[in-house]
Design a protein around this motif. Structure first.
Motif, PDB file in Angstrom:
ATOM      1  N   MET A  23       4.231  -0.696   2.503  1.00  0.00           N
ATOM      2  CA  MET A  23       3.216  -1.735   2.555  1.00  0.00           C
ATOM      3  C   MET A  23       3.376  -2.820   1.485  1.00  0.00           C
ATOM      4  SD  MET A  23       1.607  -0.964   5.244  1.00  0.00           S
ATOM      5  CE  MET A  23       0.060  -1.808   5.275  1.00  0.00           C
ATOM      6  N   PRO A  24       3.585  -2.487   0.193  1.00  0.00           N
ATOM      7  CA  PRO A  24       3.706  -3.562  -0.806  1.00  0.00           C
ATOM      8  C   PRO A  24       4.861  -4.535  -0.561  1.00  0.00           C
ATOM      9  CG  PRO A  24       3.215  -1.497  -1.900  1.00  0.00           C
ATOM     10  CD  PRO A  24       3.493  -1.166  -0.454  1.00  0.00           C
ATOM     11  N   ALA A  27       3.787  -6.785   2.359  1.00  0.00           N
ATOM     12  CA  ALA A  27       2.748  -7.736   1.967  1.00  0.00           C
ATOM     13  C   ALA A  27       3.318  -8.850   1.095  1.00  0.00           C
ATOM     14  CB  ALA A  27       1.626  -7.010   1.229  1.00  0.00           C
ATOM     15  N   VAL A  30       5.281 -11.344   3.240  1.00  0.00           N
ATOM     16  CA  VAL A  30       4.384 -12.214   4.002  1.00  0.00           C
ATOM     17  C   VAL A  30       3.828 -13.310   3.098  1.00  0.00           C
ATOM     18  CG1 VAL A  30       2.153 -12.292   5.175  1.00  0.00           C
ATOM     19  CG2 VAL A  30       3.796 -10.532   5.768  1.00  0.00           C
ATOM     20  N   GLN A  31       3.400 -12.946   1.897  1.00  0.00           N
ATOM     21  CA  GLN A  31       2.844 -13.933   0.971  1.00  0.00           C
ATOM     22  C   GLN A  31       3.897 -14.958   0.550  1.00  0.00           C
ATOM     23  OE1 GLN A  31      -0.383 -14.349   0.234  1.00  0.00           O
ATOM     24  NE2 GLN A  31      -0.712 -12.705   1.695  1.00  0.00           N
TER      25      GLN A  31
END
Length: 92
Positions: A23-24, A27, A30-31
């Motif tokens: 997940m990290p 994320a 994406v950012q």
């Protein structure tokens, strides 16, 4: 899909054996992809000077980036609504 179905634990709870360490990085990527649209004004003049391009050419690149950002959000958003935030692990 109704709101209550989207909140169902089958869509929100990670399946057995799911690595939460995925997940990290997802994320963060994406950012970074979203943020590239906002920093265009910082490196626009450098691109014009380095490549000898006009502001119109750089504007076209920016426009393509914004269109792709919107399209990927539309496609990805509907996919997440349909499958939930975590895709089940495929066992072969």
């Amino acid at each position: 899909m109704s709101l209550l179905t989207a909140r169902d634990s089958g869509h929100t709870v990670a399946p057995e054996g799911y690595s939460r360490w995925l997940m990290p990085p997802a994320a963060l990527s994406v950012q970074l992809c979203i943020g590239q649209a906002y920093v265009t004004s910082v490196y626009k003049n450098s691109l014009i000077a380095h490549f000898g391009a006009g502001q119109t050419a750089i504007g076209v690149i920016f426009s393509i980036a914004i269109v792709m950002l919107g399209l990927s959000a539309a496609v990805g958003g509907t996919w997440v609504e349909r499958n939930g935030p975590r895709k089940e692990k495929v066992v072969s």
